[in-house]
Design a protein around this motif. Structure first.
Motif, PDB file in Angstrom:
ATOM      1  N   LEU A  89       0.813  -1.213   0.000  1.00 18.87           N
ATOM      2  CA  LEU A  89       0.000   0.000   0.000  1.00 18.87           C
ATOM      3  C   LEU A  89       0.850   1.269   0.000  1.00 18.87           C
ATOM      4  O   LEU A  89       0.402   2.314  -0.479  1.00 18.87           O
ATOM      5  CB  LEU A  89      -0.956  -0.015   1.193  1.00 18.87           C
ATOM      6  N   THR A  90       2.069   1.195   0.518  1.00 17.80           N
ATOM      7  CA  THR A  90       2.973   2.324   0.388  1.00 17.80           C
ATOM      8  C   THR A  90       3.287   2.578  -1.082  1.00 17.80           C
ATOM      9  O   THR A  90       3.289   3.716  -1.554  1.00 17.80           O
ATOM     10  CB  THR A  90       4.275   2.070   1.167  1.00 17.80           C
ATOM     11  N   ASP A  91       3.500   1.507  -1.820  1.00 13.26           N
ATOM     12  CA  ASP A  91       3.743   1.610  -3.257  1.00 13.26           C
ATOM     13  C   ASP A  91       2.524   2.220  -3.955  1.00 13.26           C
ATOM     14  O   ASP A  91       2.665   3.051  -4.867  1.00 13.26           O
ATOM     15  CB  ASP A  91       4.056   0.226  -3.821  1.00 13.26           C
ATOM     16  N   THR A  92       1.334   1.824  -3.521  1.00 17.03           N
ATOM     17  CA  THR A  92       0.102   2.380  -4.085  1.00 17.03           C
ATOM     18  C   THR A  92       0.049   3.887  -3.889  1.00 17.03           C
ATOM     19  O   THR A  92      -0.221   4.652  -4.826  1.00 17.03           O
ATOM     20  CB  THR A  92      -1.130   1.740  -3.429  1.00 17.03           C
ATOM     21  N   THR A 127      -5.832   3.161   3.671  1.00 16.57           N
ATOM     22  CA  THR A 127      -4.658   3.283   4.530  1.00 16.57           C
ATOM     23  C   THR A 127      -3.953   4.596   4.220  1.00 16.57           C
ATOM     24  O   THR A 127      -3.703   4.902   3.054  1.00 16.57           O
ATOM     25  CB  THR A 127      -3.689   2.110   4.313  1.00 16.57           C
ATOM     26  N   THR A 128      -3.650   5.356   5.259  1.00 14.76           N
ATOM     27  CA  THR A 128      -2.943   6.623   5.089  1.00 14.76           C
ATOM     28  C   THR A 128      -1.453   6.416   5.312  1.00 14.76           C
ATOM     29  O   THR A 128      -1.030   5.985   6.383  1.00 14.76           O
ATOM     30  CB  THR A 128      -3.470   7.684   6.070  1.00 14.76           C
ATOM     31  N   VAL A 129      -0.673   6.712   4.283  1.00 16.22           N
ATOM     32  CA  VAL A 129       0.779   6.631   4.360  1.00 16.22           C
ATOM     33  C   VAL A 129       1.296   8.032   4.677  1.00 16.22           C
ATOM     34  O   VAL A 129       1.121   8.958   3.882  1.00 16.22           O
ATOM     35  CB  VAL A 129       1.383   6.123   3.034  1.00 16.22           C
ATOM     36  N   VAL A 130       1.890   8.191   5.848  1.00 20.40           N
ATOM     37  CA  VAL A 130       2.400   9.494   6.280  1.00 20.40           C
ATOM     38  C   VAL A 130       3.879   9.573   5.909  1.00 20.40           C
ATOM     39  O   VAL A 130       4.655   8.666   6.210  1.00 20.40           O
ATOM     40  CB  VAL A 130       2.222   9.689   7.789  1.00 20.40           C
ATOM     41  N   ALA A 131       4.268  10.667   5.244  1.00 24.47           N
ATOM     42  CA  ALA A 131       5.635  10.750   4.734  1.00 24.47           C
ATOM     43  C   ALA A 131       6.193  12.162   4.842  1.00 24.47           C
ATOM     44  O   ALA A 131       5.455  13.151   4.943  1.00 24.47           O
ATOM     45  CB  ALA A 131       5.673  10.276   3.281  1.00 24.47           C
TER      46      ALA A 131
END
Length: 237
Positions: A89-92, A127-131
């Motif tokens: 999902l990070t890749d998404t 899913t929330t990817v925080v970056a």
């Protein structure tokens, strides 16, 4: 000792990034209770991307095109459904951010993930990817039919109590909102922003009794309207 050393920040990493990273990995963290837990639905991901701007930390948001069937004109994080070719999902989230507004993944450092939230309007578990945007660059809509504009909103504006209010949907939804960049950020995006601002230690007290109506231009999504009538949950957005 420098502030970065005191917070465990790596060389070149702002102290706020280290704090957010550490909070995302705390096992005893209380997450956003208002969001509906994942239900094993189709997976999707959004990218909550924060970087340093002229006025301090800022976040990347997109204005969705008015021609879209789902959530037209609304302000959101870049993101979308997982593809079979995505590694995870990070890749998404990184792929969607590149496709929607040209964010180069090489300049992005993932800090952590929020627990997935189920969105009944779309039928996705999000899913929330925080970056951290370690190497910011100019960003623009990749496809005008999907994204109308790209916004880089200062955190100082988001936490300004004068810009905070409770959004009220005509069919019952109530939730946090941010009045920024001539837009109202509400629904799921506002809930997620509220959570990340709290994690980073940026939140300031605001008057939840202050109410704002959701502008008509954000209410043309018929699926969102029908679900708001159902239970007024945060995922009408």
């Amino acid at each position: 000792m420098s502030a970065a050393s005191q917070t465990g920040a790596e060389p070149g990493m702002p102290a706020w990034v280290a704090r957010l990273r550490d909070e995302l990995h705390r096992e005893d963290r209380t997450w956003v209770d208002a969001l509906r837990p994942a239900q094993g639905a189709r997976q999707s991901a959004v990218l909550a991307l924060f970087g340093e701007g002229p006025a301090g930390p800022e976040v990347l948001l997109v204005e969705r095109a008015l021609t879209l069937r789902s959530h037209p004109g609304q302000i959101a994080f870049p993101g979308g459904g997982a593809d079979p070719e995505d590694v995870d999902l990070t890749d998404t989230a990184l792929r969607e951010a590149y496709e929607e507004c040209g964010v180069l993944r090489e300049g992005v450092e993932v800090l952590g993930l929020l627990p997935p939230a189920h969105v009944r309007v779309s039928g996705f578990d999000v899913t929330t990817v925080v970056a951290w945007w370690r190497t910011p660059h100019a960003a623009a809509p990749g496809d005008p039919a999907e994204v109308a504009s790209v916004l880089r909103v200062p955190v100082a504006d988001l936490v300004d109590p004068a810009r905070r209010a409770t959004a009220v949907h005509p069919l019952g939804y109530r939730g946090p909102a941010f009045a920024v960049a001539d837009h109202l950020v509400w629904g799921l995006t506002a809930h997620l922003l509220d959570a990340v601002l709290d994690l980073a230690g940026w939140s300031r007290p605001w008057d939840a009794a202050r109410e704002v109506e959701i502008p008509d231009r954000y209410l043309s999504d018929r699926r969102a309207t029908s679900l708001a009538r159902d239970d007024g949950g945060p995922d009408v957005h």
